[in-house]
Design an enzyme around this catalytic site. Sequence first.
Site, PDB file in Angstrom:
ATOM      1  N   LYS A   1      -0.683   4.101  11.668  1.00  0.00           N
ATOM      2  CA  LYS A   1      -1.966   4.406  11.044  1.00  0.00           C
ATOM      3  C   LYS A   1      -1.838   4.703   9.556  1.00  0.00           C
ATOM      4  O   LYS A   1      -2.616   4.233   8.756  1.00  0.00           O
ATOM      5  CB  LYS A   1      -2.619   5.583  11.775  1.00  0.00           C
TER       6      LYS A   1
ATOM      7  N   TRP B   1       8.016   5.641  13.986  1.00  0.00           N
ATOM      8  CA  TRP B   1       7.779   4.298  13.439  1.00  0.00           C
ATOM      9  C   TRP B   1       9.045   3.988  12.658  1.00  0.00           C
ATOM     10  O   TRP B   1       9.319   4.599  11.630  1.00  0.00           O
ATOM     11  CB  TRP B   1       6.552   4.312  12.530  1.00  0.00           C
TER      12      TRP B   1
ATOM     13  N   GLU C   1     -11.391  -8.345   4.306  1.00  0.00           N
ATOM     14  CA  GLU C   1     -11.380  -7.339   5.373  1.00  0.00           C
ATOM     15  C   GLU C   1     -11.480  -8.002   6.751  1.00  0.00           C
ATOM     16  O   GLU C   1     -10.790  -7.588   7.692  1.00  0.00           O
ATOM     17  CB  GLU C   1     -12.519  -6.336   5.132  1.00  0.00           C
TER      18      GLU C   1
ATOM     19  N   ASN D   1       9.792  13.067   9.233  1.00  0.00           N
ATOM     20  CA  ASN D   1       8.922  11.977   8.793  1.00  0.00           C
ATOM     21  C   ASN D   1       9.215  11.773   7.318  1.00  0.00           C
ATOM     22  O   ASN D   1       9.196  12.733   6.550  1.00  0.00           O
ATOM     23  CB  ASN D   1       7.458  12.392   9.010  1.00  0.00           C
ATOM     24  N   GLY D   2       9.519  10.544   6.920  1.00  0.00           N
ATOM     25  CA  GLY D   2       9.840  10.284   5.511  1.00  0.00           C
ATOM     26  C   GLY D   2      11.110   9.462   5.416  1.00  0.00           C
ATOM     27  O   GLY D   2      11.556   8.877   6.413  1.00  0.00           O
TER      28      GLY D   2
ATOM     29  N   HIS E   1      -9.110 -25.121  -4.122  1.00  0.00           N
ATOM     30  CA  HIS E   1      -7.929 -25.190  -4.991  1.00  0.00           C
ATOM     31  C   HIS E   1      -6.620 -25.147  -4.199  1.00  0.00           C
ATOM     32  O   HIS E   1      -5.616 -24.658  -4.709  1.00  0.00           O
ATOM     33  CB  HIS E   1      -7.988 -24.062  -6.026  1.00  0.00           C
TER      34      HIS E   1
ATOM     35  N   ARG F   1       0.481   7.382  14.633  1.00  0.00           N
ATOM     36  CA  ARG F   1       1.327   7.436  13.434  1.00  0.00           C
ATOM     37  C   ARG F   1       2.632   6.655  13.622  1.00  0.00           C
ATOM     38  O   ARG F   1       3.402   6.474  12.687  1.00  0.00           O
ATOM     39  CB  ARG F   1       1.661   8.896  13.089  1.00  0.00           C
TER      40      ARG F   1
ATOM     41  N   CYS G   1       5.722   8.595  10.822  1.00  0.00           N
ATOM     42  CA  CYS G   1       6.012   9.140  12.145  1.00  0.00           C
ATOM     43  C   CYS G   1       5.127  10.362  12.375  1.00  0.00           C
ATOM     44  O   CYS G   1       4.558  10.912  11.442  1.00  0.00           O
ATOM     45  CB  CYS G   1       7.470   9.562  12.236  1.00  0.00           C
TER      46      CYS G   1
ATOM     47  N   LYS H   1      -8.561  -7.545   9.567  1.00  0.00           N
ATOM     48  CA  LYS H   1      -8.828  -7.009  10.917  1.00  0.00           C
ATOM     49  C   LYS H   1      -8.257  -7.952  11.966  1.00  0.00           C
ATOM     50  O   LYS H   1      -7.612  -7.525  12.913  1.00  0.00           O
ATOM     51  CB  LYS H   1     -10.336  -6.852  11.177  1.00  0.00           C
TER      52      LYS H   1
ATOM     53  N   GLU I   1      -4.247  -8.099  12.013  1.00  0.00           N
ATOM     54  CA  GLU I   1      -3.496  -6.913  12.430  1.00  0.00           C
ATOM     55  C   GLU I   1      -3.627  -6.588  13.920  1.00  0.00           C
ATOM     56  O   GLU I   1      -2.716  -6.033  14.504  1.00  0.00           O
ATOM     57  CB  GLU I   1      -3.793  -5.695  11.552  1.00  0.00           C
TER      58      GLU I   1
HETATM   59  O1  M6R Z   1      -4.950   5.691   4.806  1.00  0.00           O
HETATM   60  P1  M6R Z   1      -5.148   4.594   3.827  1.00  0.00           P
HETATM   61  O2  M6R Z   1      -6.573   4.192   3.676  1.00  0.00           O
HETATM   62  O3  M6R Z   1      -4.532   4.879   2.494  1.00  0.00           O
HETATM   63  O4  M6R Z   1      -4.375   3.348   4.445  1.00  0.00           O
HETATM   64  C1  M6R Z   1      -4.246   2.144   3.746  1.00  0.00           C
HETATM   65  C2  M6R Z   1      -3.811   1.037   4.665  1.00  0.00           C
HETATM   66  O5  M6R Z   1      -2.533   1.299   5.187  1.00  0.00           O
HETATM   67  C3  M6R Z   1      -4.786   0.819   5.828  1.00  0.00           C
HETATM   68  O6  M6R Z   1      -6.067   0.572   5.363  1.00  0.00           O
HETATM   69  C4  M6R Z   1      -4.326  -0.366   6.712  1.00  0.00           C
HETATM   70  O7  M6R Z   1      -4.407  -1.547   5.983  1.00  0.00           O
HETATM   71  C5  M6R Z   1      -5.156  -0.436   7.989  1.00  0.00           C
HETATM   72  N1  M6R Z   1      -4.309  -0.701   9.102  1.00  0.00           N
HETATM   73  C6  M6R Z   1      -6.167  -1.517   7.955  1.00  0.00           C
HETATM   74  O8  M6R Z   1      -6.912  -1.608   9.119  1.00  0.00           O
END
Ligand code: M6R
Length: 609
Positions: A605, A74, A483, A100-101, A506, A27, A2, A487, A490
């Site tokens: 994020k 969040w 990756e 937050n937490g 496989h 966040r 958050c 992308k 998400e």
């Molecule tokens: O801040 P971080 O790099 O530790 O975050 C790790 C993941 O949460 C972050 O890379 C997440 O997978 C992204 N949304 C990917 O685009």
Amino acid sequence: MCGIVGYIGKRDAYSTLIKGISRIDYRGYDSAGIAVSINGSLETLKCVGAVSTLKKETSKKNACGTVSIGHTRWATHGKPTKANAHPHLSCDGKIAVVHNGIIENHQALRKYLISEGHKFTSETDTEVIPHLIEHLYEGNLEKAVAAALKQLHGTYGIAVIRAGEKKIVAARKGSPLILGIIGKGEYILASDIAAITEYTKKADYLEDGEICVLTDKGYRITDHDDAPHSHIVKTINWSVAAIEKQGFEHYMLKEIHEQPETMRTIIAGKFDFKNKIPKFGGIRITPLDLKNLDRAIILACGTSFNAGLAGEYFLEKTAGLKTEVVYASEFLCKAEKLSSRDLVIAISQSGETADTLAALRKANSDGAHSIGVVNVVGSTIAREVNSGGLYIHVGPEVGVASTKAYTGQLLSLFLFSLWLGRMRGSLKPAEAEAEMKRLTSLPALAEAALKNEKKIIAIASKFKNATNFMYLGRGIHYATSLEGALKLKEISYIHAEGMPAAEMKHGPIALIDKKMPVVFAVKRDDGYEKIIGNIEEVKARKGIVIAIAEESDKEIHKKADYVIRVPDSTQELSSMLFAIPLQLLAYHIARFRKCEIDKPRNLAKSVTV
Ligand code: M6R
């Protein structure tokens, strides 16, 4: 996860707070709220949805409050509803808390507080905090907060205000909190520097176990027993322009296009041109210890994990160091104890990811050397590594989908491998110099890769309604395939799987039919014939092949249905260049599908819980 903001000073609290939380709503964005202290009482506003909805509500308010806290949520405990949105209040409505937490013992505390007569109005873990503070309050807010914190198990970054008191009490354990110093008696507190940077460049980072009391006379940081702590105030070097869209439709697109520039910055900052070796002054491991290392263990999540897979390739090939890449969340399940012959590399854009932090703490307690590859300066991971580290310095990444941080991580890891190879003697000076020379062309190659966006838009339009995608690559491009798939899923909500190309046979090959687009990373290297073989296998089952291939590959268009070109380069540089069209492909598919690109559903994020 958050976002928290607090403000005390002479400006209008509503607009200052709203601006602050808008800056960090990446966040969390399922609900938002604000509490302002006005004429001896608290005025609270909450809404479901993003901060923009809250903004409409606050614009109807008269500007008068000057002590305030705000939150963008969040959800963890309880659905995104108005009742569950922060700030949460005590029974008498005088104490407001944003958090937050996660409070792990919230159920036991709730039960106890109810037995003492407290009435709860939400399903959140957070709500125990204002009630507990109210329960312990004997005329001094900071004392009541300190006493309450002693009873909380879990993680928190909190900000607390009380009606009629001109102060904010903040505390952290496991969730970031930064104090922006605007002037004496004027402060902005936030869980992220993006909320602060427009008001001040002076920041004081709170540590775990600290309490900070902000008043219109000054601020004081102590431990939970009121013993004062002294801090060095740091300078923030992120500009306001860096956190704005600058004409791009989305932050993600802006950040994709920033990559040539971020690459230039990394190269300029990490090249020692005189000695022809990358420079890593922030790493505190003796040359002897570096030589004695047996292996590297990379710990990370999400995109940073994918970057770690390419890092494994760099470290083994260039620095001659055996490397393992472990999901940070899985690392805690391992029975093995590390030693000082292990080098742990924690990769994290935010530097706050809870799983990565927990894994790092375990590695530290085992006695391993730990370094960070982090973007956010002063973040918790950057501070808790025991042997320093390197910042990737790509500037603020606002889009939830990581783009420029990924290529920044790859480039930094490759430079680090060159440095380590030289330090360990596994790489000859001439080899390092030749690699560095090649690297100077990378930003221009990235610019060229971005020029194919029109073609990518056309392909995105064709496949915007696909329901599944497969991404395949070999060697270093296994990371690229993971990756690319991450992308796409998400931000477009299309199911996608990335895997090593040969693994398709496989099992996943059963999924191939005429509706399945398969994106191949086709590098002209030793594995080229094998990748072409995999393409044939997909074609034989009527799958659709989209190939990311190099300019010089004159054969690929005979095999693939669609070809997106990238400039020719080395294996290492191609790991960054191949990522660019995949970022653009995901972006444009999501755009055609009218998805919330910068704030995908269910995501935030940084995952600090
Ligand atoms: O801040 P971080 O790099 O530790 O975050 C790790 C993941 O949460 C972050 O890379 C997440 O997978 C992204 N949304 C990917 O685009």
